[in-house]
Every structure is written in C-alpha cells, then in structure tokens.
Design a protein around this motif. Structure first.
Motif, PDB file in Angstrom:
ATOM      1  N   ARG A 377       0.851  -1.190   0.000  1.00  0.00           N
ATOM      2  CA  ARG A 377       0.000   0.000   0.000  1.00  0.00           C
ATOM      3  C   ARG A 377       0.884   1.237   0.000  1.00  0.00           C
ATOM      4  N   ASN A 378       0.327   2.293  -0.489  1.00  0.00           N
ATOM      5  CA  ASN A 378       1.041   3.568  -0.475  1.00  0.00           C
ATOM      6  C   ASN A 378       0.009   4.700  -0.552  1.00  0.00           C
ATOM      7  N   PRO A 379      -0.223   5.408   0.555  1.00  0.00           N
ATOM      8  CA  PRO A 379       0.439   5.334   1.853  1.00  0.00           C
ATOM      9  C   PRO A 379      -0.332   4.412   2.804  1.00  0.00           C
ATOM     10  N   TYR A 380       0.201   4.295   4.028  1.00  0.00           N
ATOM     11  CA  TYR A 380      -0.463   3.560   5.106  1.00  0.00           C
ATOM     12  C   TYR A 380      -1.106   4.562   6.063  1.00  0.00           C
ATOM     13  N   ILE A 381      -2.330   4.267   6.516  1.00  0.00           N
ATOM     14  CA  ILE A 381      -3.023   5.073   7.528  1.00  0.00           C
ATOM     15  C   ILE A 381      -3.402   4.144   8.674  1.00  0.00           C
ATOM     16  N   ILE A 382      -2.845   4.417   9.880  1.00  0.00           N
ATOM     17  CA  ILE A 382      -3.031   3.545  11.042  1.00  0.00           C
ATOM     18  C   ILE A 382      -3.582   4.385  12.185  1.00  0.00           C
ATOM     19  N   GLU A 383      -4.493   3.807  12.961  1.00  0.00           N
ATOM     20  CA  GLU A 383      -5.072   4.480  14.123  1.00  0.00           C
ATOM     21  C   GLU A 383      -4.621   3.785  15.406  1.00  0.00           C
ATOM     22  N   VAL A 384      -4.356   4.591  16.442  1.00  0.00           N
ATOM     23  CA  VAL A 384      -3.928   4.067  17.728  1.00  0.00           C
ATOM     24  C   VAL A 384      -4.445   4.994  18.818  1.00  0.00           C
ATOM     25  N   PHE A 393       1.442  -2.577  20.129  1.00  0.00           N
ATOM     26  CA  PHE A 393       1.330  -2.772  18.684  1.00  0.00           C
ATOM     27  C   PHE A 393       0.589  -1.588  18.051  1.00  0.00           C
ATOM     28  N   VAL A 394       1.122  -1.113  16.895  1.00  0.00           N
ATOM     29  CA  VAL A 394       0.494  -0.004  16.163  1.00  0.00           C
ATOM     30  C   VAL A 394      -0.049  -0.496  14.826  1.00  0.00           C
ATOM     31  N   GLY A 395       0.777  -1.201  14.047  1.00  0.00           N
ATOM     32  CA  GLY A 395       0.357  -1.660  12.722  1.00  0.00           C
ATOM     33  C   GLY A 395       1.493  -2.392  12.052  1.00  0.00           C
ATOM     34  N   VAL A 396       1.240  -2.865  10.807  1.00  0.00           N
ATOM     35  CA  VAL A 396       2.223  -3.634  10.050  1.00  0.00           C
ATOM     36  C   VAL A 396       2.295  -3.068   8.639  1.00  0.00           C
ATOM     37  N   VAL A 397       3.524  -2.918   8.126  1.00  0.00           N
ATOM     38  CA  VAL A 397       3.747  -2.570   6.719  1.00  0.00           C
ATOM     39  C   VAL A 397       4.423  -3.751   6.058  1.00  0.00           C
ATOM     40  N   SER A 398       4.188  -3.895   4.754  1.00  0.00           N
ATOM     41  CA  SER A 398       4.726  -5.054   4.037  1.00  0.00           C
ATOM     42  C   SER A 398       5.226  -4.616   2.671  1.00  0.00           C
ATOM     43  N   ALA A 399       6.399  -5.132   2.286  1.00  0.00           N
ATOM     44  CA  ALA A 399       6.989  -4.860   0.979  1.00  0.00           C
ATOM     45  C   ALA A 399       7.634  -6.136   0.466  1.00  0.00           C
ATOM     46  N   ARG A 400       7.771  -6.217  -0.859  1.00  0.00           N
ATOM     47  CA  ARG A 400       8.386  -7.393  -1.467  1.00  0.00           C
ATOM     48  C   ARG A 400       9.275  -6.944  -2.622  1.00  0.00           C
ATOM     49  N   ASP A 401      10.195  -7.809  -2.996  1.00  0.00           N
ATOM     50  CA  ASP A 401      11.073  -7.573  -4.139  1.00  0.00           C
ATOM     51  C   ASP A 401      10.338  -8.008  -5.401  1.00  0.00           C
ATOM     52  N   TYR A 411      13.253  -3.667   7.103  1.00  0.00           N
ATOM     53  CA  TYR A 411      12.503  -2.431   7.287  1.00  0.00           C
ATOM     54  C   TYR A 411      13.226  -1.539   8.305  1.00  0.00           C
ATOM     55  N   SER A 412      13.032  -0.228   8.138  1.00  0.00           N
ATOM     56  CA  SER A 412      13.575   0.749   9.092  1.00  0.00           C
ATOM     57  C   SER A 412      12.740   2.008   9.020  1.00  0.00           C
ATOM     58  N   VAL A 428      12.346  -7.279  10.312  1.00  0.00           N
ATOM     59  CA  VAL A 428      12.059  -8.493   9.533  1.00  0.00           C
ATOM     60  C   VAL A 428      10.622  -8.517   9.040  1.00  0.00           C
ATOM     61  N   ASN A 429       9.655  -8.312   9.950  1.00  0.00           N
ATOM     62  CA  ASN A 429       8.247  -8.448   9.551  1.00  0.00           C
ATOM     63  C   ASN A 429       7.529  -7.120   9.390  1.00  0.00           C
ATOM     64  N   GLY A 430       8.166  -5.985   9.690  1.00  0.00           N
ATOM     65  CA  GLY A 430       7.558  -4.675   9.465  1.00  0.00           C
ATOM     66  C   GLY A 430       6.524  -4.283  10.479  1.00  0.00           C
ATOM     67  N   THR A 431       6.558  -4.858  11.700  1.00  0.00           N
ATOM     68  CA  THR A 431       5.591  -4.516  12.730  1.00  0.00           C
ATOM     69  C   THR A 431       6.021  -3.215  13.413  1.00  0.00           C
ATOM     70  N   ILE A 432       5.104  -2.256  13.500  1.00  0.00           N
ATOM     71  CA  ILE A 432       5.381  -0.959  14.114  1.00  0.00           C
ATOM     72  C   ILE A 432       4.829  -0.979  15.530  1.00  0.00           C
ATOM     73  N   THR A 433       5.661  -0.589  16.493  1.00  0.00           N
ATOM     74  CA  THR A 433       5.253  -0.512  17.904  1.00  0.00           C
ATOM     75  C   THR A 433       5.631   0.855  18.445  1.00  0.00           C
ATOM     76  N   THR A 434       5.076   1.162  19.633  1.00  0.00           N
ATOM     77  CA  THR A 434       5.369   2.454  20.267  1.00  0.00           C
ATOM     78  C   THR A 434       6.563   2.297  21.198  1.00  0.00           C
ATOM     79  N   LEU A 435       7.379   3.370  21.236  1.00  0.00           N
ATOM     80  CA  LEU A 435       8.492   3.435  22.182  1.00  0.00           C
ATOM     81  C   LEU A 435       8.134   4.272  23.398  1.00  0.00           C
ATOM     82  N   LYS A 436       7.171   5.181  23.232  1.00  0.00           N
ATOM     83  CA  LYS A 436       6.734   6.056  24.317  1.00  0.00           C
ATOM     84  C   LYS A 436       5.216   6.147  24.274  1.00  0.00           C
TER      85      LYS A 436
END
Length: 779
Positions: A377-384, A393-401, A411-412, A428-436
């Motif tokens: 997808r482009n872009p991603y819209i996530i709610e938290v 846990f916030v959301g997951v992004v995914s990309a492939r070659d 991912y970074s 590795v899996n593109g999972t987005i989490t919160t640090l604060k």
C-alpha cells in the motif's frame, strides 16, 4: 547608305548656297511645297519664309563647329548694315551666330538625353543705331536622336519563384528595361526581349518581358534553382541594335506532391523495465522530400496501445515512442505494434492516385533491472489510542522484491521523520510498535517514513509514508474557558447575576462535550445555576456586601465532563467587592483605608520615619570623616633610593668622596641652595623659583630631561607624589669634550696618556702620574 532625302539636301546646298533656309531633313520639303515632318505644307511668302525650329543631330563627331542653320531678314540688302543677335538657352555658349551672315553653329557635342530642345530668340538690329529692324522672333533647335544608348534593366539580378509542377505558361515574373533614346522617333527605343539562358524550362514574352514556364512537370525535388538570362535589344531587335541583359534567379517553391515514406518498415527498440511513465524509449523517422509545412508529419499507433504511445517531435519530425504504463519484465518481455505516418497538410491537386501515408512495425524488448522493493500500500493510515502504553502494537507494513529472485527485505524508520523516537519497527516483519506513550493533545497525527531495503543490494530502497492517527481518550478534565474578572456590588441584592462562566476541554468526545458546574451547597454568599449549554450563571445568595469586612471572595467551582471515565476539576473564581452606583455600574474596588488609631498603620509610619533619620545621620558622619582625613607625608619610606638634593656646610673628603654629597652640585655650581626643596617635608612654596636655562633651544638638554622624565613616569617603585630630581649633564657640544674623571672608563688602562707629555711644563707632573700607570709602560 545615303538616302534620297540626304542627296536632295546636298543638291540644294550646291544650287543655292546663300539661301537662308536651314538645310535639315525636317524642312527640305518646305522649299517645294511638300509636307514637313508634322504633315503640314508650307508655302514660301514674299518676305522669303517663316522659321519656327531647326534640327540638329546629337553626338556630332566632327572637328569643326556643327552648322545649325541660317537666319536672314528681308531688311538685309547685303549692304552690311544689319546685325543679327541671338539670345535664349545656350546662346553665346552652346550656340554662336555670325552677326553679319546670320549663320548659327553649335560649339559642343549635344546629347538629346540630357536636353532634347533649346528655345532661342532672334533679333535683327541696325548696326549703326542698334535699333530693332524687325520684332523679335522665337524659334527652337530640336536635337535629333541617334541610337547611342543601350537598354538597361533596373537590377542586375532578379529573384522570383514559381510553384513546382506548374502548368506550361504559368507567369513567373516580368522584367523590363529602359532605353534613354527617343521613343517617338525611329526605332532607337523600341525594345525586343529574348531569353539567352534558361531554355527549355522558361520562355519570355518579346514585347513585355514576362517570363513564363515552358516545361511541364518541373519537380523541385529534382532541381530547385534555375538561372535565366534575359536580353533586351533596341532597334526592334534588328541587326546593329544595342542590347542589355539581366539575370533572373528562379526558385521552384515546394508543394506537397511527395508522400512520407519509411526507409525501413521494421524497427526494434529496447526498454528497461524501470523506465518512468512518460519516458522515451526510442525514435523512428519517415522521409518526406518536401519542405516546410508540406513535410510536416504525424505519427500514431494503429489501434492504440495500453503500454506505449507515440508523439511527434515538431522540430525533427520524428516519432518518439514513450511509456504510457509501467513496464514489468516479470509480467511481459516483448511487445509489437504498427505505426502509421501521414502528412499533416494535403494538396488536393496531388492526392489522386497517391496514398499520403505509410506504415512500419515496431518491436519492443523489455530488459530486466534490479528493482527496489514495492509496498503493498502507499500510503499507510493507522489508528492508535493515546493511552497505548510503550511497546504496544500499532500496525504492520509489508513490501516485497518485484524481481524474479524475490530477495529478502528489511525495514527501518527514517529518524528524520521521527525525531522524538516515538515508534519502532521490526526489521524483519515490518511490525510498528510504540516506544513512548502517545498524547493526542500534543499531536493528533504522526507522519513517519518507513524504508524497505533489499538485504543483498542496500542501494535498492523504497520509502512509504505512514500516517498514524492518535485516537482520543478522556484523560483531561475541563477548565474555565478564560480568566474572569468578576465583581459584586456592595448594594447588591440576593439572587442577582454577577457572572456567566463556560468551560473547555482538550479532549474530543465523539458525542460532543457536556459539562456540569457545581459549587459547595453551604456557601452563604453565592450560588450557581447550570444553564445546560456548557455554561453556568453565578448568583448572589444574599445582599449587603462590605469591602471593610471582605474585599475579595474565592469561589471554588467544580466542572465535570460526561465522557468515560469522567474527568472533573476545580477552578477558583475570584469575586471582588466593589462600590457601585444606583444603576449597578462599578465605581471603585479598592479596599477602604482604615484610620491611624485602629491598627498598625501609625507604627509603620513611625518606623519609616526613624529609618530616614538614621540614614541622614550616616550621610552626615561620612562627610565629616572625609574632611578630616589624615594627610600623608611626601616621603613614605626612608628607603627611597632616588637622588636627593642635600646641602652640606662641611668640607668634602676630596674628589673621590661621592658618598657624602650629591655630585650634581659640583657640576652645577650656580644652583642656589635656598631654592632646593627637601623631600622629607611638605614644601611651603607653591610656586618655587625656576632658573632660566642659560642656553636656549638646547636640543641635547631637552632630550636628556624628557628621557629622564619618562623613566620616572614609568618607574613602578616611584612614590605616588611629585618630587624633585636633579641630574648632571654637560652636553655634547664641547670641542675639548669632557675633562672630568668621574665619567671616565672603569679602568685607567683603557686610555693612552702619552699626549700629556706634549702639553708643556704645566702638565708635566700630571703626565708623570698617568703615564707611569699605563699598562704599556709597565710592560
């Protein structure tokens, strides 16, 4: 060839040599009753004849003056008493008359092209009395033309154009020449045009000089430029006539008579799959021998195409193949389509039987490239929610070659888009989490960029925007919407409105805000009424407020919302007691000043007064101490090492005794002892006596004193008061130099005293003393 008319003229000149008739071809017929050049028949009169013009050939080449004609009057009986006079144009310069015989001669060669006719006046005078014998007679001398000018064209070269494929007889251009000869006399100016060069392509009209096409089907693509030489000849083109030529450069202008044609009917193009949409992958070109707008072409793909399109480059007339949709090597690698080319402008005269378009086949081969990862997808819209704890846990992004190898992707998060480091992503899996923990009231949206990178080729990266929306949680209590300035009048009555308050809440509930206002029920002074619209009225519970009793009241107001969990806060409303008029308008809110006898006001004033008195006494004491400050002596220490001026009355111990007195006194015997100031006491003289230097403008002394003054000013050990310093200086102006032994060298051996023996008997004893001590002598 001599004509009959000329022969007749010669015969008349022989038979009647004294006739007054000018013998010219134009009036020979007048002698015989024949019509003249104008068709008129003149008869001789009794007086002889009447003249009105003479004829003269131009460009006379003889050595003598050219004979024009003869004037004769009936009053001339041959006795020589008649005088002929000629006036008018050229009289006396171009034309001369013999005043006795009346013969007229031309003195110069005449050019008809410069002047064709001269008008003169003939006079007959009595030679003796100079009176007129006959009235003045005006006559003309007309210059007969000869063919002495060749035809001339206005330009040496003419430029013209005619469309190619024109029909025979199509007019190209008209060129005309001018002949300066007389067009009314003979054929000297009658021109005939002919073509000398340019056949068989062109012809020329012999009478008017119009050039026309003479050959059908002249093709510009075969030959474009032609040089045509036109000749104009006078004397009606007869032998002996003069001629002139000019060149006409004729260009065949283009018409659309040639269709576009592909030199090759098959083209092969290679395109990399990473070519951007709208990018060009190749060019094809058809040939059209026409020029200008007749060569303009338009390219198109027959039937259209989903991936490719072709546009026309108006400058080069090439067909540019561009990408309409993205290429994918993994999906399809080869394409083929037909391209049509046609002229933009058509000429109806040549479209019959010709097809003004052509076709070619284009084959496109797609080449594989190492493509960067592609996100799903482009872009991603996530709610938290904002109350989400750190590490949630916030959301997951995914990309492939997209390549066939399907290489792994990591991912970074671009930290430039997450400066506060609120989020983290699993590489590795593109999972987005919160640090604060997140706070919606600080920021409702967080926009970060996630980068996907091929592990085997780090240069292949793709970034995607991730928009994180922070959902609201009821974690903020409502509070006053503003700071209120509330007052109550002293003469207010019970249940009177004094303030309307409202509240705000930084939270955003889905059903909207609903606030509840309340105060303590035991408050004896004020009460509150909720208006059910997120506002409330503050009313007085009683009347008769007094500033002396209480000038200000603090009213706690509890405000609660209706969201879950319920949040409430207590805000304090400050109510001032003010004096108002009968209408309730505030006049003053300052508390009343109490009399001095009722409190600490008098004591405070007394304390302030005592402090002022004490400060004044301190100031006076400080001033007195400054006036009685102890005076310091001039000499601070007996260890002062500078030279002092001391006067002694006892006899010195000799020249070598320099410890008991100042050597400066010996060098300046004129210094008065009374004028020397002691350094251990304060001098009583404010203005001490100063001796004037006996030598004025002594530069050496002035430099010496200034130097010593500067040394004392810069001496850090000098006492902090003015002192007198005396120095001995003999100067450098003596021819004998210094005789003092005090400034001699440290050792006597540095001097040679042999010269003392030459000074005579008075210095003999001195010579013996010093010469005996010389080291050279002792040796």
């Amino acid at each position: 060839m001599i004509t009959n008319q000329v022969l007749l003229l010669l015969m008349l000149s022989i038979l009647w040599p004294s006739t007054a008739l000018p013998f010219t071809p134009g009036n020979i017929g007048n002698l015989f009753g024949m019509p003249d050049s104008d068709g008129r028949v003149l008869q001789r009169s009794k007086r002889g004849w009447m003249w009105n013009q003479f004829f003269l050939l131009e460009e006379y080449a003889g050595n003598d003056h050219q004979y024009v004609g003869k004037l004769h009057s009936n009053m001339d009986r041959g006795a020589g008493n008649v005088k002929y006079v000629l006036t008018g144009e050229g009289a006396g310069s171009l034309f001369l008359i013999d005043e006795k015989s009346g013969d007229i001669h031309a003195t110069k060669r005449l050019d008809r092209e410069e002047k064709a006719m001269y008008t003169l006046v003939a006079k007959v005078l009595d030679r003796n009395t100079n009176t007129e014998l006959e009235p003045d007679t005006e006559f003309n001398i007309k210059i007969h033309d000869i063919n002495d000018n060749e035809p001339k064209f206005a330009k040496e070269i003419y430029f013209a154009s005619v469309p190619e494929m024109s029909e025979v007889g199509t007019s190209v251009v008209t060129v005309t020449a001018d002949d300066a000869d007389d067009q009314t006399y003979g054929n000297s100016a009658k021109l005939v045009y002919s073509i000398l060069q340019g056949q068989p392509y062109f012809s020329v009209d012999s009478e008017n000089g119009t050039i026309k096409t003479a050959l059908p089907g002249m093709d510009r693509e075969v030959k474009e430029n032609y040089q045509v030489v036109i000749q104009a000849k006078d004397m009606a083109g007869q032998m002996g006539g003069l001629s002139g030529t000019t060149t006409v450069s004729i260009t065949l202008s283009d018409v659309n008579d040639s269709p576009p044609r592909f030199a090759n009917h098959s083209f092969r193009v290679t395109a990399v799959e990473s070519t951007e949409i709208g990018g060009a992958i190749g060019r094809i070109k058809a040939d059209d021998p026409d020029v200008g707008r007749n060569a303009e072409m338009e390219y198109s793909i027959v039937g259209g195409h989903d991936i490719f399109d072709i546009i026309t480059d108006q400058t080069t007339q090439e067909g540019v193949i561009i990408i309409k949709n993205a290429l994918d090597y993994e999906s399809k690698r080869d394409y083929e389509f037909r391209v049509e080319v046609r002229n933009t402008y058509l000429d109806a005269r040549f479209i019959h039987g010709l097809q003004f378009k052509d076709y070619a086949t284009v084959k496109v081969t797609v080449e594989d490239v190492d493509e960067p990862p592609v996100f799903t997808r482009n872009p991603y819209i996530i709610e938290v929610h904002e109350d989400t704890a750190a590490g949630s846990f916030v959301g997951v992004v995914s990309a492939r070659d997209p390549d066939a190898d399907n290489k792994p992707v990591k991912y970074s998060i671009d930290r430039h888009t997450d400066l506060e480091r609120l989020f983290n992503i699993d590489s590795v899996n593109g999972t987005i989490t919160t640090l604060k923990a997140l706070d919606r009231e600080m920021s409702k949206w967080h926009n970060i960029s996630v980068v996907a990178t091929e592990i085997n080729n780090p240069r292949q990266t793709t970034r995607v925007p991730v928009f994180i929306k922070v959902l609201d949680v009821n974690d903020n209590a409502p509070e006053f919407a503003m700071s209120y300035d509330t007052f109550v009048c002293e003469n207010v009555k019970a249940a009177q409105l004094i303030q309307t308050i409202s509240a705000v809440d930084t939270d955003e509930p889905l059903v909207g805000h609903k606030f509840v206002f309340s105060i303590s029920a035991t408050n004896p002074n004020f009460t509150i009424v909720d208006r059910e619209d997120n506002t409330a009225n503050i009313l007085t519970r009683r009347g008769g407020f007094s500033r002396r009793e209480m000038s200000m009241y603090f009213l706690p107001v509890v405000i609660s919302d209706n969201d879950y969990p319920i949040q409430s806060s207590t805000s304090t409303l400050i109510v001032r007691v003010c004096a108002c008029d009968s209408r309730g308008n505030m006049q003053t809110c300052n508390p009343e000043v109490l009399p001095f006898s009722d409190g600490l006001t008098t004591g405070a004033l007394v304390a302030i007064l005592l402090c002022v008195i004490i400060l004044l006494m301190i100031v006076v004491l400080f001033a007195a101490l400054r006036r009685q400050r102890k005076k310091e002596p001039l000499i601070i220490s007996k260890e002062d090492v500078r030279d002092n001026v001391v006067s002694y009355n006892d006899e010195g111990g000799g020249e070598e005794d320099t410890q008991a007195f100042d050597i400066g006194t010996l060098r300046n015997p004129e210094v008065m002892d009374a004028n020397k100031l002691r350094r251990d006491i304060i001098p009583e003289m404010l203005f001490p006596f100063r001796r004037t230097s006996p030598i004025k403008d002594n530069t050496d002394v002035r430099y010496f004193i200034n130097g010593r003054l500067q040394e004392n000013d810069l001496d850090p050990t000098a006492p902090p008061y003015d002192s007198l310093a005396t120095y001995a200086y003999e100067g450098s102006g003596s021819l004998a130099e210094s005789l003092s032994s005090l400034e001699s060298a440290a050792t006597e051996g540095d001097h040679d005293y042999d010269y003392l023996s030459n000074w005579g008997t008075p210095f003999k004893k001195l010579a013996e003393m010093y010469i005996a001590k010389s080291p050279d002598r002792q040796t």
